[in-house]
Design an enzyme around this catalytic site. Structure first.
Site: not given
Ligand code: AMP
Ligand code: ZN
Length: 113
Positions: A28, A86, A99
């Site tokens: 992440d 989530n 995810h």
């Molecule tokens: P959610 O809020 O459960 O939808 O989680 C989305 C997650 O994706 C968050 O924890 C972000 O930090 C992560 N995220 C968003 N863009 C990227 C990226 N380019 N590379 C890695 N993680 C990401």
């Protein structure tokens, strides 16, 4: 289709932890713990509710569970970790591609349940 599809297709760089034909697991970008890996099916499904109506989604969720196991071993989390999904607006889902957050590497104490 979405940012995670672009990551899976390597159009956006990421730090891969584990991958196979069905899942892509990467660090992440905004970690909340020493280990914070996202486990993502390589096919786009919006959220965990898709499993009820989509057989293929159900299959991929089995592969996701196996990948969580692999990530835990790769990251040395045999003593324990947390898996978080989530779901939708009220669940705080920001990326609309299913995810699972695998979080660990410290004693996790902040619990809602
Ligand atoms: P959610 O809020 O459960 O939808 O989680 C989305 C997650 O994706 C968050 O924890 C972000 O930090 C992560 N995220 C968003 N863009 C990227 C990226 N380019 N590379 C890695 N993680 C990401
Ligand atoms: Zn996607």
């Amino acid at each position: 289709m979405c940012i995670f599809c672009d990551i899976i297709d390597k159009k956006i760089p990421s730090s891969c932890v584990y991958e196979n034909d069905y899942v892509y697991c990467f660090n992440d970008i905004n970690p909340v713990a020493p280990v914070h890996v996202l486990v993502v099916p390589k096919k786009h499904f919006e959220d965990i509710m898709d499993i009820a109506t989509n057989e293929e989604c159900a299959f991929y969720m089995g592969e996701v569970a196996k990948a969580v196991n692999e990530v835990a071993k790769i990251k040395g989390l045999e003593e324990g970790f947390r898996v978080i999904n989530n779901c939708r607006e009220m669940g705080g889902q920001t990326v609309k591609h299913i995810h699972f957050h695998v979080i660990g590497g410290l004693k996790l104490t902040e619990k809602m349940i």
